[in-house]
Design an enzyme around this catalytic site. Structure first.
Site, PDB file in Angstrom:
ATOM      1  N   THR A   1       0.848  -1.200   0.000  1.00  0.00           N
ATOM      2  CA  THR A   1       0.000   0.000   0.000  1.00  0.00           C
ATOM      3  C   THR A   1       0.881   1.247   0.000  1.00  0.00           C
ATOM      4  O   THR A   1       1.942   1.252   0.628  1.00  0.00           O
ATOM      5  CB  THR A   1      -0.901  -0.028   1.253  1.00  0.00           C
TER       6      THR A   1
ATOM      7  N   SER B   1       1.945   5.394  -1.887  1.00  0.00           N
ATOM      8  CA  SER B   1       2.169   6.151  -3.115  1.00  0.00           C
ATOM      9  C   SER B   1       3.362   5.624  -3.911  1.00  0.00           C
ATOM     10  O   SER B   1       3.469   5.911  -5.109  1.00  0.00           O
ATOM     11  CB  SER B   1       2.391   7.629  -2.768  1.00  0.00           C
ATOM     12  N   THR B   2       4.258   4.864  -3.279  1.00  0.00           N
ATOM     13  CA  THR B   2       5.387   4.277  -4.020  1.00  0.00           C
ATOM     14  C   THR B   2       4.941   2.989  -4.707  1.00  0.00           C
ATOM     15  O   THR B   2       5.161   2.800  -5.913  1.00  0.00           O
ATOM     16  CB  THR B   2       6.572   4.006  -3.075  1.00  0.00           C
TER      17      THR B   2
ATOM     18  N   ALA C   1       7.607   1.625   2.640  1.00  0.00           N
ATOM     19  CA  ALA C   1       7.942   1.812   4.059  1.00  0.00           C
ATOM     20  C   ALA C   1       8.054   3.303   4.330  1.00  0.00           C
ATOM     21  O   ALA C   1       8.269   4.104   3.412  1.00  0.00           O
ATOM     22  CB  ALA C   1       9.252   1.114   4.414  1.00  0.00           C
ATOM     23  N   ASP C   2       7.902   3.652   5.599  1.00  0.00           N
ATOM     24  CA  ASP C   2       8.029   5.054   6.007  1.00  0.00           C
ATOM     25  C   ASP C   2       9.435   5.373   6.485  1.00  0.00           C
ATOM     26  O   ASP C   2       9.876   6.512   6.412  1.00  0.00           O
ATOM     27  CB  ASP C   2       7.013   5.352   7.117  1.00  0.00           C
TER      28      ASP C   2
ATOM     29  N   GLY D   1       3.045   1.776   8.032  1.00  0.00           N
ATOM     30  CA  GLY D   1       1.721   2.124   8.565  1.00  0.00           C
ATOM     31  C   GLY D   1       1.327   3.558   8.354  1.00  0.00           C
ATOM     32  O   GLY D   1       0.265   3.984   8.805  1.00  0.00           O
TER      33      GLY D   1
ATOM     34  N   GLY E   1       0.238   4.676   5.778  1.00  0.00           N
ATOM     35  CA  GLY E   1      -1.021   4.583   5.021  1.00  0.00           C
ATOM     36  C   GLY E   1      -2.087   3.794   5.755  1.00  0.00           C
ATOM     37  O   GLY E   1      -3.097   3.410   5.161  1.00  0.00           O
TER      38      GLY E   1
ATOM     39  N   GLU F   1      -0.589  -5.480   6.156  1.00  0.00           N
ATOM     40  CA  GLU F   1       0.765  -5.567   5.589  1.00  0.00           C
ATOM     41  C   GLU F   1       1.623  -6.569   6.362  1.00  0.00           C
ATOM     42  O   GLU F   1       2.396  -7.322   5.775  1.00  0.00           O
ATOM     43  CB  GLU F   1       1.426  -4.182   5.601  1.00  0.00           C
TER      44      GLU F   1
ATOM     45  N   LYS G   1      13.582   8.008   2.943  1.00  0.00           N
ATOM     46  CA  LYS G   1      13.099   7.043   3.947  1.00  0.00           C
ATOM     47  C   LYS G   1      14.241   6.362   4.710  1.00  0.00           C
ATOM     48  O   LYS G   1      13.997   5.669   5.694  1.00  0.00           O
ATOM     49  CB  LYS G   1      12.242   5.962   3.269  1.00  0.00           C
TER      50      LYS G   1
HETATM   51  C1  5RP Z   1       1.017   1.861   4.421  1.00  0.00           C
HETATM   52  C2  5RP Z   1       2.494   1.771   4.436  1.00  0.00           C
HETATM   53  C3  5RP Z   1       3.207   2.350   3.252  1.00  0.00           C
HETATM   54  O1  5RP Z   1       3.909   1.344   2.621  1.00  0.00           O
HETATM   55  C4  5RP Z   1       4.115   3.422   3.741  1.00  0.00           C
HETATM   56  O2  5RP Z   1       3.323   4.382   4.453  1.00  0.00           O
HETATM   57  C5  5RP Z   1       4.843   4.113   2.596  1.00  0.00           C
HETATM   58  O3  5RP Z   1       3.938   4.834   1.833  1.00  0.00           O
HETATM   59  P1  5RP Z   1       4.434   5.831   0.681  1.00  0.00           P
HETATM   60  O4  5RP Z   1       5.057   4.974  -0.374  1.00  0.00           O
HETATM   61  O5  5RP Z   1       3.167   6.511   0.256  1.00  0.00           O
HETATM   62  O6  5RP Z   1       5.408   6.786   1.303  1.00  0.00           O
HETATM   63  O7  5RP Z   1       3.121   1.253   5.313  1.00  0.00           O
HETATM   64  O8  5RP Z   1       0.482   1.420   5.635  1.00  0.00           O
END
Ligand code: 5RP
Length: 229
Positions: free
Chosen positions: A28, A30-31, A85-86, A97, A99, A105, A123
């Protein structure tokens, strides 16, 4: 290269590991979104895969992309998962998390033979918990009491609000019907311990620390692609 392009090249690189016949965990965010678009194109050109989404949002995108979907009940083992990942550290530990999909996940990660994490270079962190608050999913019943216990470990947390509608200050509800606490640590030098301490609190469903789960981090950087494995 800007952040959006960094996300795109990392996500598209990960799709090169997908082969026909695979059951694929669909992360989940935007990446991962760019991986879903690429997989959709590959499926329409004949790639024969079945995906298992980690969120309702990803399920919707995958269906739009005509990626066939299944469930863990039908396919309990996943060949390869692509997720975002964040925050990532040099030992490939993760905070996830952002998202709000961390529970599904982690279930998908646990069922996966191999996990590729796709991120932009912002990140990468020296110590987890220094650049991103740790999401902890909690049940709604008695959430204030659960927060008090969580705060004993992290110091301070905030109940995540719904940001999808402007002016809506109601708490965000996850796909599982729960709340999220965002926990503000001054670094998490021992992530495995904190992961299990938090999950030991009654009312905590799961937290966003992922230890020893990722096989490879694919980093889209300003200079191109880098790997950590
Ligand atoms: C969702 C997640 C996402 O993988 C994480 O937040 C990264 O998201 P993005 O690619 O939008 O930065 O853990 O629960």
């Amino acid at each position: 290269m800007n952040t959006e392009n960094q996300k795109k090249i990392a996500a598209e690189k990960a799709t090169e590991s997908i082969q026909s016949g695979m059951i694929v965990g669909l992360g989940t965010g935007s990446t991962v979104y760019y991986a879903l678009l690429k997989l959709g194109t590959m499926v329409r050109k004949g790639l024969d895969i079945i995906g298992i989404p980690t969120s309702e949002g990803t399920e919707k995108i995958a269906l739009e992309q005509k990626i066939p979907l299944t469930t863990l009940a039908t396919h309990p083992t996943i060949d390869l998962t692509i997720d975002g990942a964040d925050e990532v550290d040099k030992d490939l530990n993760l905070i996830k998390g952002g998202g709000a999909a961390l529970v599904r996940e982690k279930i998908i990660a646990n069922a996966s033979k191999k996990i590729l994490i796709v991120v932009d270079e912002s990140k990468v962190s020296r110590v987890l918990g220094t650049t991103f608050p740790l999401p902890v999913e909690i049940v709604r019943f008695g959430w204030e009491a659960t927060q008090t216990e969580v705060n004993r470990i992290c110091g301070k947390s905030t109940l995540r609000q719904n940001s999808s509608h402007e002016g809506d200050l109601s708490p965000l509800i996850t796909d599982n019907g729960n709340y999220i606490l965002d926990c503000h640590f001054d670094g998490i030098p021992a992530p495995a311990e904190v992961e299990s301490q938090l999950n030991n609190i009654p009312g905590v469903v799961e937290n966003g620390i992922f230890v020893n789960r990722a096989d490879k981090i694919i980093i889209g950087a300003s200079t191109g692609i880098r790997y950590m494995e």
